[in-house]
Design a protein around this motif. Structure first.
Motif, PDB file in Angstrom:
ATOM      1  N   ARG A  37       0.841  -1.198   0.000  1.00  0.00           N
ATOM      2  CA  ARG A  37       0.000   0.000   0.000  1.00  0.00           C
ATOM      3  C   ARG A  37       0.876   1.247   0.000  1.00  0.00           C
ATOM      4  NH1 ARG A  37      -4.476  -1.896   4.324  1.00  0.00           N
ATOM      5  NH2 ARG A  37      -3.363  -3.817   4.800  1.00  0.00           N
ATOM      6  N   SER A  38       0.249   2.357  -0.290  1.00  0.00           N
ATOM      7  CA  SER A  38       0.964   3.624  -0.226  1.00  0.00           C
ATOM      8  C   SER A  38       1.439   3.864   1.206  1.00  0.00           C
ATOM      9  CB  SER A  38       0.033   4.744  -0.673  1.00  0.00           C
ATOM     10  OG  SER A  38       0.727   5.959  -0.642  1.00  0.00           O
ATOM     11  N   GLY A  39       2.698   4.169   1.352  1.00  0.00           N
ATOM     12  CA  GLY A  39       3.239   4.422   2.674  1.00  0.00           C
ATOM     13  C   GLY A  39       3.723   3.175   3.384  1.00  0.00           C
ATOM     14  N   GLY A  41       6.377   1.526   2.753  1.00  0.00           N
ATOM     15  CA  GLY A  41       7.836   1.494   2.874  1.00  0.00           C
ATOM     16  C   GLY A  41       8.557   0.924   1.658  1.00  0.00           C
ATOM     17  N   LYS A  42       7.871   0.826   0.529  1.00  0.00           N
ATOM     18  CA  LYS A  42       8.504   0.289  -0.689  1.00  0.00           C
ATOM     19  C   LYS A  42       9.687   1.153  -1.113  1.00  0.00           C
ATOM     20  CE  LYS A  42       4.734   0.681  -3.150  1.00  0.00           C
ATOM     21  NZ  LYS A  42       3.790   1.235  -2.152  1.00  0.00           N
ATOM     22  N   SER A  43       9.432   2.453  -1.209  1.00  0.00           N
ATOM     23  CA  SER A  43      10.515   3.358  -1.620  1.00  0.00           C
ATOM     24  C   SER A  43      11.630   3.355  -0.594  1.00  0.00           C
ATOM     25  CB  SER A  43       9.987   4.776  -1.808  1.00  0.00           C
ATOM     26  OG  SER A  43       9.035   4.808  -2.837  1.00  0.00           O
ATOM     27  N   THR A  44      11.246   3.283   0.678  1.00  0.00           N
ATOM     28  CA  THR A  44      12.255   3.267   1.735  1.00  0.00           C
ATOM     29  C   THR A  44      13.192   2.067   1.562  1.00  0.00           C
ATOM     30  OG1 THR A  44      10.672   4.312   3.210  1.00  0.00           O
ATOM     31  CG2 THR A  44      12.592   3.286   4.229  1.00  0.00           C
ATOM     32  N   LEU A  45      12.610   0.907   1.256  1.00  0.00           N
ATOM     33  CA  LEU A  45      13.413  -0.302   1.045  1.00  0.00           C
ATOM     34  C   LEU A  45      14.318  -0.136  -0.178  1.00  0.00           C
ATOM     35  CD1 LEU A  45      14.203  -3.213   1.578  1.00  0.00           C
ATOM     36  CD2 LEU A  45      12.134  -3.961   0.394  1.00  0.00           C
TER      37      LEU A  45
HETATM   38  N1  LIG Z   1      12.625  11.302   4.275  1.00  0.00           N
HETATM   39  C1  LIG Z   1      11.602  10.943   5.067  1.00  0.00           C
HETATM   40  N2  LIG Z   1      11.418  11.566   6.252  1.00  0.00           N
HETATM   41  C2  LIG Z   1      10.400  11.218   7.064  1.00  0.00           C
HETATM   42  N3  LIG Z   1       9.532  10.236   6.812  1.00  0.00           N
HETATM   43  C3  LIG Z   1       9.667   9.558   5.656  1.00  0.00           C
HETATM   44  C4  LIG Z   1      10.704   9.889   4.716  1.00  0.00           C
HETATM   45  N4  LIG Z   1      10.594   9.064   3.667  1.00  0.00           N
HETATM   46  C5  LIG Z   1       9.546   8.268   3.914  1.00  0.00           C
HETATM   47  N5  LIG Z   1       8.976   8.543   5.115  1.00  0.00           N
HETATM   48  C6  LIG Z   1       7.824   7.861   5.701  1.00  0.00           C
HETATM   49  O1  LIG Z   1       8.018   6.469   5.622  1.00  0.00           O
HETATM   50  C7  LIG Z   1       6.824   5.825   5.262  1.00  0.00           C
HETATM   51  C8  LIG Z   1       7.047   4.942   4.051  1.00  0.00           C
HETATM   52  O2  LIG Z   1       7.327   5.771   2.934  1.00  0.00           O
HETATM   53  P1  LIG Z   1       7.683   5.189   1.510  1.00  0.00           P
HETATM   54  O3  LIG Z   1       8.000   6.351   0.644  1.00  0.00           O
HETATM   55  O4  LIG Z   1       8.729   4.152   1.638  1.00  0.00           O
HETATM   56  O5  LIG Z   1       6.297   4.544   1.074  1.00  0.00           O
HETATM   57  P2  LIG Z   1       5.910   3.830  -0.300  1.00  0.00           P
HETATM   58  O6  LIG Z   1       5.554   2.431   0.033  1.00  0.00           O
HETATM   59  O7  LIG Z   1       6.973   4.030  -1.296  1.00  0.00           O
HETATM   60  O8  LIG Z   1       4.605   4.627  -0.685  1.00  0.00           O
HETATM   61  P3  LIG Z   1       4.065   5.053  -2.152  1.00  0.00           P
HETATM   62  O9  LIG Z   1       3.429   3.848  -2.738  1.00  0.00           O
HETATM   63  O10 LIG Z   1       3.039   6.098  -1.851  1.00  0.00           O
HETATM   64  O11 LIG Z   1       5.225   5.561  -2.939  1.00  0.00           O
HETATM   65  C9  LIG Z   1       5.778   6.889   5.047  1.00  0.00           C
HETATM   66  O12 LIG Z   1       4.949   6.939   6.177  1.00  0.00           O
HETATM   67  C10 LIG Z   1       6.564   8.164   4.919  1.00  0.00           C
HETATM   68  O13 LIG Z   1       5.860   9.229   5.481  1.00  0.00           O
END
Ligand SMILES: Nc1ncnc2c1ncn2[C@@H]1O[C@H](COP(=O)(O)OP(=O)(O)OP(=O)(O)O)[C@@H](O)[C@H]1O
Ligand SMILES: [Mg+2]
Lengths: 234, 260
Positions: A37-39, A41-45
Motif C-alpha cells: 500500500r501507499s506508505g 515502505g517500498k521506496s524506503t526499502l
Molecule cells: N525522508 C523521510 N522523512 C520522514 N519520513 C519519511 C521519509 N521518507 C519516507 N517517510 C515515511 O516512511 C513511510 C514509508 O514511505 P515510503 O515512501 O517508503 O512509502 P511507499 O511504500 O513508497 O509509498 P508510495 O506507494 O506512496 O510511494 C511513510 O509513512 C513516509 O511518510
C-alpha cells in the motif's frame, strides 16, 4: 547465488518504524516486483538498497552488488546534457559513446541522440533513463514506479520493452509498483510489503496456453489484491 | 477548443526597440514645436551634430575608451572574485561559514558608501575607481552564484550518487551547469552595478572619462555635450547587457523558457 541479501532490515525516520525486519533475497537475473500500500515502505526499502537513505536510521544487513543502476519515477535526465550525453554520463572508456548509442538504439531512440531532454515526451524520457541504467550492464536494476507517470498505452509498450531488455541483459530486477497487473506481467516473483515486513510472496508461473494463462493471472491478481487489503467481489 | 495561451507570444527580433523609438519620436516632435526648451534639453539633431563634433575632435572616443577600460577592469575583477568566493562558500561548509557571513554583511552596504574609505586606502586615482566598480559588480555576482550553487536539485544529487561518480565529476557535470543560470543572472546584474559605479566615480573625481566630460560641460552649461555623455552611458549599458544576453542564450540553449 543471490545478488541481493537483506536480513532483518529496520528503518525509521521519526519514532514510528517504517521497515521492521525485512528479509529479502534476489537471485542472479531474477525479476522481483515489490507491491504494497501507499506508505508501506517500498521506496524506503529500495532507497536503502540503492544507498540513498542518508537521512534514515536503522539497522540490518544489506548486501548488494556495486554495479547497480536505479531508474526513478521521473526520468531524471540532466536538462543541460543532450540525450546521448545523458546516457554517456558516468561511463568510462573509449567506447563509451558507442555503447551509449547502442543502448539508445535498444530503446528505439536512435536519431534522437542530439536532442535536449525537454524535446522528448515523457515516455521517451523514461526510455532514455532505461538506456542510461542498462548501458552500465548492472547486475542489479532498481526501479521505483518507473512507469507510474505514463499513460496506459505507453505503459504497455514499456512493459514489452523492459521484458525484452531484461531478457537480453539479465540483470536482477527489483521493481516497485502499485500496479498488480504490471507486477504479474513482468515479474517472476511478487512480494508484498505490509507493516514493515514481507507479508506475502507469490511465484508467478503462467502456463503458455492463452486461456489457461489468463485464468491463472486472474487468480493471482485476486490473491494479491486481498493481500493488499483491497476487497474484490468480481 | 484550444487552451488560452498564457505565455506571451514569441518576441520579435527588434521588438524591444519600440519603447525607445517612441520616446525618441516624442522628444524630436516636442523640440521641433518648441515644447522643450533647448537650454534644458537640446533637440536630437543638436545632440547628433554635437556628438559628431566630439567624435571628430577626438574627445568622445578617448574619453569613451578610458571609461570602457575602467568599467571593464572593475567588472572583470569583481566578477572573477565574486565567482571564486561563491565557489568557495558554495562548495564547502568551512568556506560557507567564513566567506558567506562577510559577503552577507557586505551586501547591506552599497558600494558607493565605501568611496570615502577607498579614497583613504587607494588614493583618488585609477586604483580607487576600479575598486569601487569592482566591489559594486562583486555583490550581485557573488550572491546569485552562491544561491544557485546551494540550490542544486536534490534529485540530481541522488542520480549522481547512484551513478557512482566522484565528487569532482559531480561538481563539474551537475553543480556547475546547474548553477550556470544563476551565475549568468548575477553577471547581468553585475554589469549594471559596474556601470553605476563607473558613473559615480567619474562624477566624484576624475580627470578623464565620459563622466568627466559631462562634469566639465556642466560648469560651462553645455547641455548638448552633457546629453551626448548621457547617451553614451546608455549605449554602453545597452550593448553590455545585450552582449551578456547573447552569451546567456548560447550557453543556456538547453533551457526552455518563456521568451525562448
Ligand atoms: N525522508 C523521510 N522523512 C520522514 N519520513 C519519511 C521519509 N521518507 C519516507 N517517510 C515515511 O516512511 C513511510 C514509508 O514511505 P515510503 O515512501 O517508503 O512509502 P511507499 O511504500 O513508497 O509509498 P508510495 O506507494 O506512496 O510511494 C511513510 O509513512 C513516509 O511518510
Ligand atoms: Mg514510493
Amino acid at each position: 547465488m543471490s545478488v541481493v541479501r537483506v536480513r532483518n532490515l529496520e528503518r525509521h525516520f521519526t519514532r514510528k518504524g517504517v521497515l521492521n525486519g525485512v528479509d529479502l533475497d534476489i537471485a542472479e537475473g531474477e525479476f522481483v516486483a515489490l507491491l504494497g500500500r501507499s506508505g508501506s515502505g517500498k521506496s524506503t526499502l529500495l532507497r536503502a538498497l540503492a544507498g540513498l537513505d542518508h537521512e534514515a536510521r536503522g539497522s540490518g544487513l544489506i548486501e548488494v552488488p556495486d554495479d547497480l543502476a536505479v531508474v526513478f519515477q521521473d526520468a531524471r535526465l540532466l536538462p543541460w546534457k543532450t540525450v546521448l550525453d545523458n546516457v554517456v554520463f558516468g561511463l568510462d572508456g573509449p567506447d563509451a559513446a558507442t555503447r551509449a548509442r547502442t543502448a539508445l538504439a535498444e530503446v528505439e531512440l536512435n536519431g534522437r541522440e542530439a536532442s535536449w531532454p525537454y524535446e522528448l515526451s515523457g515516455g521517451e524520457q523514461q526510455r532514455v533513463a532505461l538506456a542510461r541504467a542498462l548501458v552500465r550492464e548492472p547486475r542489479l536494476l532498481l526501479a521505483d514506479e518507473p512507469f507510474g507517470a505514463l499513460d496506459a498505452l505507453t505503459k504497455i509498450r514499456m512493459h514489452t520493452l523492459l521484458r525484452h531488455l531484461s531478457a537480453i541483459h539479465r540483470p536482477a530486477v527489483l521493481l516497485v509498483t502499485h500496479d498488480v497487473e504490471e507486477a504479474i506481467a513482468l515479474a517472476g516473483r511478487v512480494i508484498v510489503l505490509d507493516h514493515g515486513k514481507v507479508a506475502h510472496e507469490e511465484r508467478i508461473i503462467l502456463p503458455d496456453d492463452g486461456e489457461e494463462r489468463a485464468v491463472r493471472s486472474l487468480e493471482i491478481r485476486k490473491k494479491l489484491l486481498v493481500q493488499l487489503g483491497v476487497e474484490t467481489t468480481s | 477548443m484550444t487552451a488560452q495561451r498564457l505565455s506571451p507570444p514569441p518576441a520579435l527580433r527588434y521588438g524591444w526597440l519600440a519603447g525607445p523609438l517612441f520616446l525618441l519620436a516624442y522628444w524630436a516632435a516636442a523640440s521641433a514645436v518648441g515644447l522643450i526648451d533647448n537650454r534644458i534639453l537640446p533637440s536630437p539633431w543638436v545632440a547628433i551634430s554635437t556628438g559628431a563634433d566630439l567624435v571628430r575632435d577626438g574627445r568622445l572616443p578617448i574619453n569613451l575608451l578610458i571609461s570602457l577600460l575602467r568599467a571593464a577592469e572593475g567588472f572583470v575583477l569583481g566578477a572573477v572574485v565574486g565567482i571564486a568566493l561563491a565557489l568557495l562558500s558554495g562548495l564547502s561548509r568551512a568556506g560557507d561559514y567564513f566567506v558567506d557571513g562577510i559577503a552577507q554583511v557586505k551586501r547591506a552596504v552599497p558600494a558607493v558608501a565605501l568611496i570615502p574609505f577607498f579614497i583613504l586606502w587607494f588614493g583618488v586615482d585609477e586604483g580607487m575607481k576600479i575598486m569601487v566598480i569592482a566591489i559594486g559588480a562583486f555583490t550581485p555576482v557573488y550572491l546569485h552564484t552562491h544561491t544557485a550553487l546551494r540550490a542544486i536539485d536534490i534529485r540530481y544529487v541522488e542520480l549522481a550518487e547512484t551513478l557512482r561518480i566522484g565528487y569532482w565529476r559531480f561538481v563539474r557535470h551537475i553543480v556547475l551547469p546547474g548553477a550556470l543560470p544563476g551565475m549568468m543572472l548575477g553577471l547581468r546584474f553585475g554589469v549594471m552595478a559596474a556601470l553605476l559605479g563607473l558613473v559615480v566615480v567619474e562624477e566624484v573625481n576624475a580627470t578623464s572619462g565620459i563622466g568627466y566630460m559631462i562634469d566639465l560641460a556642466r560648469t560651462y552649461a553645455q547641455s548638448d555635450i552633457m546629453l551626448v555623455g548621457l547617451v553614451t552611458y546608455v549605449v554602453i549599458g545597452v550593448i553590455a547587457d545585450q552582449t551578456l544576453l547573447r552569451i546567456e542564450r548560447k550557453v543556456l540553449s538547453w533551457r526552455r523558457t518563456l521568451v525562448a
